[in-house]
Design a protein around this motif. Structure first.
Motif, mmCIF file in Angstrom:
data_model
loop_
_atom_site.group_PDB
_atom_site.id
_atom_site.type_symbol
_atom_site.label_atom_id
_atom_site.label_comp_id
_atom_site.label_asym_id
_atom_site.label_seq_id
_atom_site.Cartn_x
_atom_site.Cartn_y
_atom_site.Cartn_z
ATOM 1 N N SER A 124 29.989 116.141 80.821
ATOM 2 C CA SER A 124 28.916 115.558 80.783
ATOM 3 C C SER A 124 29.499 114.170 79.788
ATOM 4 N N PRO A 125 28.118 112.745 80.481
ATOM 5 C CA PRO A 125 28.359 111.319 79.419
ATOM 6 C C PRO A 125 28.073 111.877 78.133
ATOM 7 N N THR A 126 27.297 113.345 77.245
ATOM 8 C CA THR A 126 27.715 113.653 75.686
ATOM 9 C C THR A 126 28.649 113.702 75.759
ATOM 10 N N THR A 127 29.176 114.636 76.856
ATOM 11 C CA THR A 127 31.191 115.302 76.291
ATOM 12 C C THR A 127 31.570 113.697 76.151
ATOM 13 N N VAL A 128 31.496 113.276 77.100
ATOM 14 C CA VAL A 128 32.257 111.800 77.271
ATOM 15 C C VAL A 128 32.612 110.603 76.408
ATOM 16 N N LYS A 129 31.066 110.804 75.756
ATOM 17 C CA LYS A 129 30.864 109.871 74.913
ATOM 18 C C LYS A 129 31.579 110.335 73.744
ATOM 19 N N ARG A 130 31.864 111.306 72.908
ATOM 20 C CA ARG A 130 32.126 112.435 72.197
ATOM 21 C C ARG A 130 33.842 111.931 72.351
ATOM 22 N N CYS A 131 34.385 112.856 73.257
ATOM 23 C CA CYS A 131 35.260 112.072 73.701
ATOM 24 C C CYS A 131 36.800 111.011 73.251
ATOM 25 N N TYR A 132 35.733 110.152 73.610
ATOM 26 C CA TYR A 132 35.860 108.638 73.013
ATOM 27 C C TYR A 132 35.543 107.954 72.181
ATOM 28 N N GLY A 133 35.334 108.607 71.553
ATOM 29 C CA GLY A 133 34.085 108.205 70.465
ATOM 30 C C GLY A 133 35.284 108.587 69.309
ATOM 31 N N VAL A 134 36.242 109.652 69.761
ATOM 32 C CA VAL A 134 37.621 110.541 68.602
ATOM 33 C C VAL A 134 38.675 109.726 68.870
ATOM 34 N N LEU A 135 39.104 109.287 70.459
ATOM 35 C CA LEU A 135 40.014 108.640 70.373
ATOM 36 C C LEU A 135 40.033 107.397 69.489
ATOM 37 N N ALA A 136 38.409 106.838 69.649
ATOM 38 C CA ALA A 136 38.620 104.985 69.081
ATOM 39 C C ALA A 136 38.291 104.801 67.523
ATOM 40 N N ALA A 137 38.159 106.387 66.977
ATOM 41 C CA ALA A 137 37.767 106.157 66.018
ATOM 42 C C ALA A 137 39.011 106.315 64.821
ATOM 43 N N ILE A 138 40.268 107.085 66.029
ATOM 44 C CA ILE A 138 41.762 107.446 66.018
ATOM 45 C C ILE A 138 42.285 106.443 65.273
ATOM 46 N N LEU A 139 42.400 105.584 66.574
ATOM 47 C CA LEU A 139 43.211 104.063 66.582
ATOM 48 C C LEU A 139 42.841 103.028 65.749
ATOM 49 N N ASP A 140 40.733 102.609 65.684
ATOM 50 C CA ASP A 140 40.724 102.557 64.279
ATOM 51 C C ASP A 140 41.341 102.190 63.566
ATOM 52 N N GLY A 141 41.315 103.898 63.417
ATOM 53 C CA GLY A 141 41.803 103.977 61.721
ATOM 54 C C GLY A 141 43.869 103.460 61.404
ATOM 55 N N ALA A 142 43.576 103.327 62.467
ATOM 56 C CA ALA A 142 45.516 102.441 63.055
ATOM 57 C C ALA A 142 46.085 101.134 62.676
ATOM 58 N N VAL A 143 44.285 100.497 62.797
ATOM 59 C CA VAL A 143 44.291 99.170 62.599
ATOM 60 C C VAL A 143 44.205 99.105 61.598
ATOM 61 N N ARG A 144 43.203 99.191 60.794
ATOM 62 C CA ARG A 144 43.368 98.914 59.571
ATOM 63 C C ARG A 144 44.605 99.296 58.540
ATOM 64 N N ASP A 145 45.371 100.264 59.041
ATOM 65 C CA ASP A 145 46.422 100.527 58.503
ATOM 66 C C ASP A 145 47.327 99.363 58.304
ATOM 67 N N ARG A 146 47.063 98.483 59.843
ATOM 68 C CA ARG A 146 47.602 97.745 59.974
ATOM 69 C C ARG A 146 49.461 97.750 60.650
ATOM 70 N N ARG A 147 49.073 99.488 61.768
ATOM 71 C CA ARG A 147 50.022 100.091 62.549
ATOM 72 C C ARG A 147 49.802 99.081 63.913
ATOM 73 N N LEU A 148 48.642 98.349 63.984
ATOM 74 C CA LEU A 148 48.045 97.928 65.615
ATOM 75 C C LEU A 148 47.564 96.618 65.842
ATOM 76 N N GLN A 149 47.205 95.683 66.018
ATOM 77 C CA GLN A 149 46.602 94.225 65.963
ATOM 78 C C GLN A 149 45.573 94.337 66.542
ATOM 79 N N SER A 150 45.175 95.283 67.521
ATOM 80 C CA SER A 150 43.467 95.408 67.397
ATOM 81 C C SER A 150 43.754 97.207 68.397
ATOM 82 N N ASN A 151 42.049 97.719 68.965
ATOM 83 C CA ASN A 151 42.397 98.915 68.720
ATOM 84 C C ASN A 151 42.404 98.467 71.046
#
Length: 379
Positions: A124-151
């Motif tokens: 469902s769209p709700t499940t997809v948005k939640r799964c995508y949001g989890v991955l994006a949030a984890i990689l956002d943390g990597a950007v803030r920690d200077r592990r990635l230049q962009s997400n």
């Protein structure tokens, strides 16, 4: 500024770039075929350092699973238990199996987009948005920690949620549903206060001011994975809700003989009241009985050649919250009053959620403009 140094290998001469990281420690990167390639790399590093965009080569080698474990630990204390349960399930069932072993520096935007599209065909769209949001949030943390230049997961389109038809009940339908229910007073209470289920079942006698007819919403008892988790509403959801006078008798019965910290609406067997199974629970049973009674009445009306009354729609406990909004708006409540009753963050959120209920207001605006124009031109 770094320097380039030559060294010999079995495959021939190679060049190594030596430079200092922002913390002052020396770093090296070898394997360059030409000196100018090593020097160009050093220039790139120095430029990144000046711009605050330097990422150490080894930082992006960490896996999504390693970062995901850290993120879950921090996420648990940052959100409500119900939100954490949903996000943890999305991580465990969908995100970790797909991305857990990947090094974050190897993830490409197109890969994430393809994954989201494939998931959209299965879930469902709700499940997809939640799964995508989890991955994006984890990689956002990597950007803030200077592990990635962009997400690489940002700016990926997710499926749109389909708007479901809401079960707005009329006053008469609320009464029929209540009469078919094991807990008639509680059904009426939900339909005329707009409280969420967890807010209603979490009410204690001390939270109710019967003299002023006020409900002080301070506790949210949420069912998470089959268990009740007690928490507090969000800051904008801590509120005082007014209830109509006809509920006085119901609340008097509910609070009779109770101490300050006793539940107002407990289950008959004690403890927090639950709606029961979505198919066979007490609330679903009440809905079925009311719908069945409507069907019988409609059939009898048709046989007599009379008009058929509006039949009860399929409703869930949350539809009683929508019903409360609908009844309040039809009674003349403005959007700010409805916002406060429901505990929405803003009036804009209320309008977005219940835009269809304010259609009559639009007609009223048009009529008022027409009348004012005529009056102005006549003057």
């Amino acid at each position: 500024m770094g320097s380039a140094y030559a060294y010999d290998t079995k495959a021939g001469k190679r060049w190594e770039a030596r430079y200092r990281k922002p913390d002052g420690k020396t770093a090296r990167k070898g394997g360059f075929l030409r000196k100018r390639d090593a020097e160009a790399y050093i220039t790139t590093v120095e430029s990144a350092k000046l711009q605050g965009a330097y990422i150490a080569p080894g930082e992006s080698q960490i896996t999504v699973a390693e970062l995901g474990a850290e993120w879950l630990t921090m996420h648990r204390v940052a959100v409500k238990p119900s939100t954490f349960h949903s996000d943890e399930s999305a991580w465990r069932i969908h995100v970790q199996p797909a991305w857990g072993e990947r090094k974050i520096g190897t993830i490409r935007h197109s890969e994430v987009a393809a994954w989201v599209a494939k998931l959209g065909l299965e879930k469902s769209p709700t499940t997809v948005k939640r799964c995508y949001g989890v991955l994006a949030a984890i990689l956002d943390g990597a950007v803030r920690d200077r592990r990635l230049q962009s997400n690489p997961a940002r700016d990926v389109k997710t499926p749109r949620k389909k708007l479901k038809a809401r079960g707005y009940l009329t006053h008469v339908q609320v009464e029929r549903l209540a009469e078919a229910s094991t807990y008639p007073d509680f059904v009426r209470f939900l339909a005329y206060t707009g409280l969420r289920w967890g807010e209603a079942i979490g009410l204690e006698a001390r939270h109710i001011d019967v003299r002023r007819r006020r409900l002080n919403i301070e506790v949210n008892a949420v069912i998470v994975n089959g268990h009740i988790e007690l928490g507090t509403p969000k800051p904008h959801e801590r509120r005082s809700v007014v209830y109509p006078a006809f509920l006085d008798a119901a609340l008097e019965r509910a609070m009779s003989g109770k101490r300050a910290k006793e539940l107002v609406w407990p289950a008959d067997a004690g403890g927090y009241l639950r709606p029961g199974n979505a198919v066979s629970g007490w609330f679903a049973g009440a809905s079925k009985r009311a719908r069945a009674a409507d069907a019988v009445a409609s059939e009898a009306a048709r046989a007599r050649g009379e008009a058929v009354r509006n039949e009860m729609p399929r409703v869930t406990p949350h539809d009683l919250r929508h019903t409360a909004a609908s009844l309040a708006i039809s009674a003349g409540a403005n959007v700010k009053a409805v916002q406060r009753m429901l505990g929405h963050a803003s009036a804009a959120m209320t309008l977005d959620t219940y835009a269809d209920l304010f259609e009559d207001d639009l007609d009223g605006v048009a009529a008022a403009l027409d009348a004012q124009r005529s009056e102005a031109l006549q003057q």
